[in-house]
Design an enzyme around this catalytic site. Structure first.
Site, PDB file in Angstrom:
ATOM      1  N   MET A 170       0.915  -1.202  -0.037  1.00 17.71           N
ATOM      2  CA  MET A 170      -0.085   0.049   0.006  1.00 17.71           C
ATOM      3  C   MET A 170       0.876   1.314   0.017  1.00 17.71           C
ATOM      4  O   MET A 170       0.745   2.031  -0.709  1.00 17.71           O
ATOM      5  CB  MET A 170      -0.974  -0.161   1.106  1.00 17.71           C
ATOM      6  CG  MET A 170      -1.840  -1.304   1.497  1.00 17.71           C
ATOM      7  SD  MET A 170      -2.700  -1.237   2.943  1.00 17.71           S
ATOM      8  CE  MET A 170      -1.355  -1.746   4.099  1.00 17.71           C
ATOM      9  N   PRO A 183       6.482   6.009  -1.345  1.00 15.34           N
ATOM     10  CA  PRO A 183       7.396   7.214  -0.783  1.00 15.34           C
ATOM     11  C   PRO A 183       6.659   8.388  -0.452  1.00 15.34           C
ATOM     12  O   PRO A 183       7.106   8.919   0.536  1.00 15.34           O
ATOM     13  CB  PRO A 183       8.335   7.311  -1.993  1.00 15.34           C
ATOM     14  CG  PRO A 183       8.289   6.173  -2.953  1.00 15.34           C
ATOM     15  CD  PRO A 183       7.141   5.585  -2.472  1.00 15.34           C
ATOM     16  N   GLY A 184       5.633   8.676  -1.026  1.00 14.64           N
ATOM     17  CA  GLY A 184       4.913   9.877  -0.616  1.00 14.64           C
ATOM     18  C   GLY A 184       3.766   9.895   0.156  1.00 14.64           C
ATOM     19  O   GLY A 184       2.971  10.678   0.313  1.00 14.64           O
ATOM     20  N   PHE A 226       8.885   0.298   1.810  1.00 15.96           N
ATOM     21  CA  PHE A 226       8.480  -0.370   3.170  1.00 15.96           C
ATOM     22  C   PHE A 226       7.661  -1.729   3.007  1.00 15.96           C
ATOM     23  O   PHE A 226       7.029  -1.902   3.982  1.00 15.96           O
ATOM     24  CB  PHE A 226       7.668   0.735   4.458  1.00 15.96           C
ATOM     25  CG  PHE A 226       8.346   2.173   4.353  1.00 15.96           C
ATOM     26  CD1 PHE A 226       9.766   1.996   4.823  1.00 15.96           C
ATOM     27  CD2 PHE A 226       7.545   3.101   4.651  1.00 15.96           C
ATOM     28  CE1 PHE A 226      10.152   3.316   4.879  1.00 15.96           C
ATOM     29  CE2 PHE A 226       7.987   4.363   4.600  1.00 15.96           C
ATOM     30  CZ  PHE A 226       9.377   4.304   4.937  1.00 15.96           C
ATOM     31  N   GLU A 239      -5.303  -6.858  10.101  1.00 16.83           N
ATOM     32  CA  GLU A 239      -3.919  -6.693  10.185  1.00 16.83           C
ATOM     33  C   GLU A 239      -3.519  -5.819  11.611  1.00 16.83           C
ATOM     34  O   GLU A 239      -2.563  -6.023  12.495  1.00 16.83           O
ATOM     35  CB  GLU A 239      -3.544  -5.607   9.189  1.00 16.83           C
ATOM     36  CG  GLU A 239      -2.101  -5.055   9.211  1.00 16.83           C
ATOM     37  CD  GLU A 239      -1.771  -4.415   7.914  1.00 16.83           C
ATOM     38  OE1 GLU A 239      -2.626  -4.066   6.980  1.00 16.83           O
ATOM     39  OE2 GLU A 239      -0.648  -3.650   8.039  1.00 16.83           O
ATOM     40  N   GLN A 248      14.657  -4.588  45.777  1.00 24.74           N
ATOM     41  CA  GLN A 248      13.147  -4.395  45.824  1.00 24.74           C
ATOM     42  C   GLN A 248      12.533  -3.643  44.364  1.00 24.74           C
ATOM     43  O   GLN A 248      11.737  -3.889  44.240  1.00 24.74           O
ATOM     44  CB  GLN A 248      12.740  -3.467  46.979  1.00 24.74           C
ATOM     45  CG  GLN A 248      11.287  -3.267  47.223  1.00 24.74           C
ATOM     46  CD  GLN A 248      11.068  -2.027  48.263  1.00 24.74           C
ATOM     47  OE1 GLN A 248      11.599  -1.007  48.093  1.00 24.74           O
ATOM     48  NE2 GLN A 248      10.104  -2.478  49.212  1.00 24.74           N
ATOM     49  N   HIS A 295      17.959  -5.674  32.374  1.00 24.69           N
ATOM     50  CA  HIS A 295      19.191  -6.332  32.032  1.00 24.69           C
ATOM     51  C   HIS A 295      20.359  -5.729  31.997  1.00 24.69           C
ATOM     52  O   HIS A 295      21.529  -6.459  31.658  1.00 24.69           O
ATOM     53  CB  HIS A 295      18.835  -7.046  30.403  1.00 24.69           C
ATOM     54  CG  HIS A 295      17.910  -8.016  30.320  1.00 24.69           C
ATOM     55  ND1 HIS A 295      16.684  -7.896  30.523  1.00 24.69           N
ATOM     56  CD2 HIS A 295      18.263  -9.430  29.848  1.00 24.69           C
ATOM     57  CE1 HIS A 295      16.161  -9.320  30.215  1.00 24.69           C
ATOM     58  NE2 HIS A 295      17.018 -10.064  29.820  1.00 24.69           N
TER      59      HIS A 295
HETATM   60  C1  LIG Z   1       9.498  -2.005   8.991  1.00 23.40           C
HETATM   61  C2  LIG Z   1       8.181  -1.532   8.405  1.00 23.40           C
HETATM   62  C3  LIG Z   1       7.377  -2.425   7.611  1.00 23.40           C
HETATM   63  C4  LIG Z   1       6.207  -1.995   6.705  1.00 23.40           C
HETATM   64  N1  LIG Z   1       5.520  -2.911   6.000  1.00 23.40           N
HETATM   65  C5  LIG Z   1       4.580  -2.382   5.340  1.00 23.40           C
HETATM   66  C6  LIG Z   1       4.039  -3.236   4.305  1.00 23.40           C
HETATM   67  O1  LIG Z   1       4.162  -4.470   4.323  1.00 23.40           O
HETATM   68  N2  LIG Z   1       2.993  -2.791   3.545  1.00 23.40           N
HETATM   69  C7  LIG Z   1       2.633  -1.318   3.399  1.00 23.40           C
HETATM   70  O2  LIG Z   1       1.830  -0.825   2.661  1.00 23.40           O
HETATM   71  N3  LIG Z   1       3.350  -0.674   4.265  1.00 23.40           N
HETATM   72  C8  LIG Z   1       4.230  -1.042   5.136  1.00 23.40           C
HETATM   73  N4  LIG Z   1       5.009  -0.290   6.123  1.00 23.40           N
HETATM   74  C9  LIG Z   1       4.523   1.117   6.090  1.00 23.40           C
HETATM   75  C10 LIG Z   1       3.863   1.755   7.204  1.00 23.40           C
HETATM   76  O3  LIG Z   1       2.519   1.234   7.108  1.00 23.40           O
HETATM   77  C11 LIG Z   1       3.915   3.401   6.926  1.00 23.40           C
HETATM   78  O4  LIG Z   1       5.242   3.422   7.235  1.00 23.40           O
HETATM   79  C12 LIG Z   1       2.885   3.838   8.124  1.00 23.40           C
HETATM   80  O5  LIG Z   1       1.587   3.704   7.580  1.00 23.40           O
HETATM   81  C13 LIG Z   1       3.197   5.264   8.066  1.00 23.40           C
HETATM   82  O6  LIG Z   1       3.389   6.244   6.932  1.00 23.40           O
HETATM   83  P1  LIG Z   1       4.799   7.372   6.598  1.00 23.40           P
HETATM   84  O7  LIG Z   1       5.804   6.347   6.851  1.00 23.40           O
HETATM   85  O8  LIG Z   1       4.168   7.574   5.159  1.00 23.40           O
HETATM   86  O9  LIG Z   1       4.332   8.257   7.620  1.00 23.40           O
HETATM   87  P2  LIG Z   1       3.588   9.548   7.642  1.00 23.40           P
HETATM   88  O10 LIG Z   1       2.408   9.253   7.155  1.00 23.40           O
HETATM   89  O11 LIG Z   1       4.391  10.239   6.654  1.00 23.40           O
HETATM   90  O12 LIG Z   1       3.448  10.106   9.122  1.00 23.40           O
HETATM   91  C14 LIG Z   1       4.609  10.923   9.564  1.00 23.40           C
HETATM   92  C15 LIG Z   1       4.118  11.023  10.953  1.00 23.40           C
HETATM   93  O13 LIG Z   1       3.063  12.112  10.723  1.00 23.40           O
HETATM   94  C16 LIG Z   1       1.822  11.623  11.515  1.00 23.40           C
HETATM   95  N5  LIG Z   1       0.442  11.874  10.884  1.00 23.40           N
HETATM   96  C17 LIG Z   1       0.229  11.532   9.681  1.00 23.40           C
HETATM   97  N6  LIG Z   1      -0.992  11.838   9.312  1.00 23.40           N
HETATM   98  C18 LIG Z   1      -1.509  12.295  10.496  1.00 23.40           C
HETATM   99  C19 LIG Z   1      -2.682  12.820  11.042  1.00 23.40           C
HETATM  100  N7  LIG Z   1      -3.838  12.913  10.149  1.00 23.40           N
HETATM  101  N8  LIG Z   1      -3.004  12.943  12.308  1.00 23.40           N
HETATM  102  C20 LIG Z   1      -1.856  13.161  13.205  1.00 23.40           C
HETATM  103  N9  LIG Z   1      -0.648  12.700  12.732  1.00 23.40           N
HETATM  104  C21 LIG Z   1      -0.570  12.424  11.609  1.00 23.40           C
HETATM  105  C22 LIG Z   1       2.058  10.151  11.597  1.00 23.40           C
HETATM  106  O14 LIG Z   1       1.249   9.278  12.758  1.00 23.40           O
HETATM  107  C23 LIG Z   1       3.506  10.042  11.525  1.00 23.40           C
HETATM  108  O15 LIG Z   1       4.116  10.330  12.997  1.00 23.40           O
HETATM  109  C24 LIG Z   1       5.909  -0.671   6.755  1.00 23.40           C
HETATM  110  C25 LIG Z   1       6.809   0.184   7.479  1.00 23.40           C
HETATM  111  C26 LIG Z   1       7.957  -0.238   8.179  1.00 23.40           C
HETATM  112  C27 LIG Z   1       8.693   0.836   8.877  1.00 23.40           C
END
Ligand SMILES: Cc1cc2nc3c(=O)[nH]c(=O)nc-3n(C[C@H](O)[C@H](O)[C@H](O)COP(=O)(O)OP(=O)(O)OC[C@H]3O[C@@H](n4cnc5c(N)ncnc54)[C@H](O)[C@@H]3O)c2cc1C
Length: 385
Positions: free
Chosen positions: A130, A133-134, A161, A248, A285, A344
């Protein structure tokens, strides 16, 4: 307190999982997964053979038919995480909780027959793509497009990711098939490894889950036949995602509770063994008080966990409830893991120790599957109505 969600079938299955762990989850194997950054196919095939993956595949397609009864999956999570193999638990979860359900719930009969039997055995591994990058939290902001052409779609774009992204044979991929960001502008396609124009970008280096691959994927004019449109229906992608997200999130909660329990057990054992100032660490303790707090938190985690698993089994776990359990459990997990690392001492920081690895693994539980901020948003939206 005794937990009461499991019956003798689940306990018999627990023995099967323990036997599998004894054979396949050795220290040597774990080091090999961490060094390679992925779980080897042999292990996944052995898990298929033992019936540890494919639990969510219906019996008619060679699985255990346990998609609705999450208790079997919970047993796998508990035992594999207790064995210090979070990466393996992650790989199993991607297959059974993220990839397979799209086919079981929404796939056409042909899609089910094509993929599910081999997903039950581990011959075909799936991933769910899903995030881009953006766009992560804001999935309606994705840019990967699937343009209708004769006989199928031409896909262009990139995902990032993606768990199991390098090792997967098929990627359940969220794409844009329409204009704008209305829910009906999205669809889900099965994109097969090896399709022309489908490339794996770099494997991403993470702080935790070292033994489970997380990859970038890119699509350049990838022709995807129309038979690979999930459910054969265009414009249903957003609804299809929404349908599976509670599972999920439940699965992340179960992993969090399992890790908290494991951390408690490891820490009791460690602090009984280690001495300072002529006493065992557990005799201070402070240690006992910290462990008492952790033990109460773990108890509460299981109580909430078991209610959530039961509600899911009765088709009553709503999106809000799953989101609530996800943020609450992963935050309790984080507190527990942090306390247990502290108890630990220096060894808690050394990744040879399962507590250090579990701590690093736990951090992403508050980020993926929807960040905990997004979970709070889902939970609190109805309050504002
Ligand atoms: C190890 C790993 C495995 C993953 N596996 C998968 C996978 O298998 N498939 C897949 O599709 N994705 C996967 N992901 C992606 C993951 O689901 C996303 O990284 C996550 O949903 C956050 O999106 P973003 O990284 O774009 O952060 P952003 O959306 O850019 O968010 C950045 C920050 O802004 C905050 N933010 C954003 N919008 C709001 C809002 N409306 N209100 C308040 N705060 C907000 C977020 O909570 C976060 O703190 C994986 C990520 C990692 C690190």
């Amino acid at each position: 307190m005794e937990r009461d969600i499991y019956d003798e079938d689940h306990e018999a299955f627990r023995d099967v999982v323990k036997e599998f762990i004894k054979r396949y989850v050795t220290n040597e194997k774990r080091e090999q997964w961490d060094a390679a950054g992925e779980i080897d196919r042999e292990t996944m095939l052995a898990a298929g053979e033992a019936g540890i993956i494919g639990l969510s595949v219906p019996e008619e397609f060679g699985g255990a038919g346990m998609l609705q009864d999450y208790r079997f999956r919970a047993v796998v999570n508990e035992e594999v995480i207790a064995a210090g193999a979070g990466s393996l638990a992650g790989a199993f979860g991607i297959q059974d909780d993220l990839a397979v359900p799209y086919l079981v719930h929404m796939g056409t009969e042909e899609q089910k027959a094509t993929w599910l039997p081999r997903m039950a055995t581990g011959e075909v591994l799936g991933a769910l793509a899903m995030s881009e990058p953006g766009a992560g939290s804001d999935l309606r902001g994705i840019k990967t497009t699937a343009k209708r052409v004769e006989g199928g779609y031409l896909v262009n774009g990139a995902k990032t990711f993606i768990s199991s992204g390098k090792t997967a044979d098929i990627v359940v991929t969220f794409v844009k098939t329409g204009e704008g960001n209305r829910p009906d502008a999205f669809s889900i396609l099965i994109i097969e490894n090896g399709m022309n124009g489908f490339d794996h970008g770099k494997k991403l280096h993470k702080m935790g889950f070292q033994g489970h691959d997380t990859a970038e994927l890119s699509f350049t004019d990838v022709f995807v036949p129309e038979e690979n449109l999930i459910g054969g229906q265009e414009g249903r992608g957003f609804i299809q995602l929404m349908m599976n997200l509670p599972l999920e999130r439940l699965s992340i909660g179960v992993a969090a509770a399992s890790a908290a329990q494991a951390a408690f057990d490891w820490t009791v054992a460690y602090t009984r063994d280690r001495e300072a100032f002529g006493e065992r660490i557990i005799d201070f303790q402070n240690t006992r008080f910290q462990l008492a707090t952790v033990s109460a938190t773990v108890e509460a985690l299981w109580a909430y966990n078991d209610r959530a698993v039961k509600a899911y089994g009765e088709s009553k776990l709503t999106a809000e409830e799953a989101a609530k359990y996800k943020f609450w459990s992963t935050e309790r997990e984080w507190e527990v893991l942090d306390t247990c690392v502290q108890l630990h001492g220096g060894y808690g920081y050394i990744t040879e120790y399962p507590i250090a690895r579990a701590f690093l693994d736990a951090r992403v539980h508050r980020i993926y599957g929807g960040t905990n901020e997004i979970m709070r948003d889902i939970v609190s939206r109805p309050f504002a109505k």
